[in-house]
Design a protein around this motif. Structure first.
Motif, short mmCIF file in Angstrom:
data_model
loop_
_atom_site.label_atom_id
_atom_site.label_comp_id
_atom_site.label_asym_id
_atom_site.label_seq_id
_atom_site.Cartn_x
_atom_site.Cartn_y
_atom_site.Cartn_z
N PHE A 52 0.70 -1.23 -0.04
CA PHE A 52 -0.08 0.04 -0.03
C PHE A 52 0.81 1.41 0.15
N GLN A 53 1.92 1.12 0.77
CA GLN A 53 2.87 2.31 0.70
C GLN A 53 3.52 2.72 -0.50
N ALA A 54 3.76 1.54 -1.14
CA ALA A 54 4.42 1.74 -2.65
C ALA A 54 3.46 2.26 -3.72
N PHE A 55 2.27 1.69 -3.45
CA PHE A 55 0.99 2.22 -4.39
C PHE A 55 0.80 3.43 -4.23
N SER A 56 0.77 3.95 -2.52
CA SER A 56 0.67 5.49 -2.30
C SER A 56 1.67 6.30 -2.95
N ARG A 57 2.71 6.04 -3.11
CA ARG A 57 3.98 6.81 -3.60
C ARG A 57 3.61 7.08 -5.22
N ILE A 58 3.07 6.08 -5.75
CA ILE A 58 3.02 6.14 -7.28
C ILE A 58 1.81 7.24 -7.54
N ILE A 59 0.80 6.89 -6.85
CA ILE A 59 -0.44 7.81 -7.00
C ILE A 59 -0.19 9.29 -6.81
N ARG A 60 0.95 9.57 -5.85
CA ARG A 60 1.01 10.97 -5.50
C ARG A 60 1.92 11.54 -6.80
N GLU A 61 2.43 10.70 -7.53
CA GLU A 61 3.11 10.99 -8.82
C GLU A 61 2.18 11.48 -9.75
N ALA A 62 0.92 11.40 -9.73
CA ALA A 62 -0.09 11.84 -10.43
C ALA A 62 -0.31 13.55 -10.39
N GLY A 63 0.32 13.90 -9.70
CA GLY A 63 0.12 15.36 -9.51
C GLY A 63 0.87 16.10 -10.73
N ARG A 64 2.04 15.38 -11.25
CA ARG A 64 2.87 16.16 -11.97
C ARG A 64 3.18 15.39 -13.20
N LYS A 65 2.28 13.93 -13.05
CA LYS A 65 2.77 13.12 -14.55
C LYS A 65 1.64 12.11 -14.91
N PHE A 66 1.69 11.77 -16.21
CA PHE A 66 0.83 10.83 -16.29
C PHE A 66 1.00 9.50 -15.71
N VAL A 67 0.32 8.82 -14.65
CA VAL A 67 0.65 7.70 -14.25
C VAL A 67 -0.25 6.62 -14.67
N VAL A 68 0.44 5.59 -15.04
CA VAL A 68 -0.33 4.32 -15.77
C VAL A 68 0.03 3.04 -14.95
N MET A 69 -0.89 2.49 -14.30
CA MET A 69 -0.81 1.39 -13.59
C MET A 69 -1.61 -0.13 -14.13
N ASP A 70 -0.70 -0.97 -14.26
CA ASP A 70 -1.32 -2.11 -14.91
C ASP A 70 -1.35 -3.29 -13.92
N THR A 71 -2.53 -3.80 -13.53
CA THR A 71 -2.61 -4.85 -12.50
C THR A 71 -3.70 -5.54 -12.61
#
Length: 245
Positions: A77-96
């Motif tokens: 969850f902590q790793a997921f949260s770090r990636i989600i925060r990146e969406a404030g300045r980037k496009f974030v694409v997650m595949d799961t």
């Protein structure tokens, strides 16, 4: 790294997809969430902080606690949260995948959201990972499936879980569709005909926006083949689903 339209992109993908992006990896920040690496990072952080001043017995008890299944959920969850925060300045694409860890992660995100909103002053501006996922202006969830009974049922189950969490999927994508591909093979035509019921179920029961991706003669590895997937297709659309680029 900047992508072709000038925006920055961050992709968190599975290992197979990472291999398929070898030719364009320079255009993205690409990674994957490795549960074992995240667990090790989380355990070490706790030992270095909370365990720093413990005696040998206390440290041993802490290490035992950190071997519990909860530690894995917290670490991922902590790793997921770090990636989600990146969406404030980037496009974030997650595949799961639509089952297993994804549903556990959704549960953990919801639990964190409820706990955070319970303790934070309601007059203060705050944004949790769940709030980002629930915001349709920020997050577009695409459910990818195959035109087969079990994948469609699994995808429909995921959609219900997402909706219960206040997340409305933006679109469904039916991948590797024989019904959307040109073929002269009688065997493949029979296979294509079997897909029609599942495609119709997706269109009429599950999704307001559907895209069909035809089965490709070659793996879509490399930027040119990936770009071709969104070009207009000449193949007959047997299923009547909308093709969107």
């Amino acid at each position: 790294m900047p992508c072709q339209n000038g925006r920055w992109a961050y992709c968190s993908l599975n290992a197979e997809t990472l291999k398929q992006l070898d030719e364009i990896v320079q255009s993205f920040d690409v990674s994957r969430i490795d549960p074992q690496a995240e667990i090790a990072r989380c355990r070490q952080h706790v030992l270095d902080t909370k365990g720093r001043e413990l005696d040998a017995q206390g440290r041993a008890m802490l290490e035992e606690d950190l071997r519990s299944p909860c530690t894995e959920e917290i670490a991922v969850f902590q790793a997921f949260s770090r990636i989600i925060r990146e969406a404030g300045r980037k496009f974030v694409v997650m595949d799961t995948a639509p089952t297993g860890h994804t549903l556990l992660l959704l549960d953990a995100t919801g639990a964190y959201h409820r706990e955070a909103t319970r303790h934070i002053d309601p007059h203060l501006h705050h944004t949790t990972p769940m709030m980002r996922l629930q915001d349709p202006a920020r997050t577009k969830v695409m459910i990818v499936t195959l035109a087969e009974t079990t994948p469609v049922l699994e995808a429909a189950g995921l959609q219900e879980e997402l909706r219960r969490a206040g997340i409305e999927p933006w679109a469904w994508l039916i991948n590797n569709s024989l019904a959307a591909a040109p073929t002269s093979s009688p065997f493949l035509k029979r296979r294509a005909a079997l897909e029609l019921a599942q495609i119709e179920a997706v269109r009429t029961r599950h999704a307001g926006r559907v895209a069909l991706v035809p089965m490709q003669p070659e793996e879509p590895i490399g930027i040119e083949r990936l770009r071709n997937l969104v070009e207009p297709q000449n193949a007959p659309d047997h299923a009547g689903a909308t093709r969107e680029s």
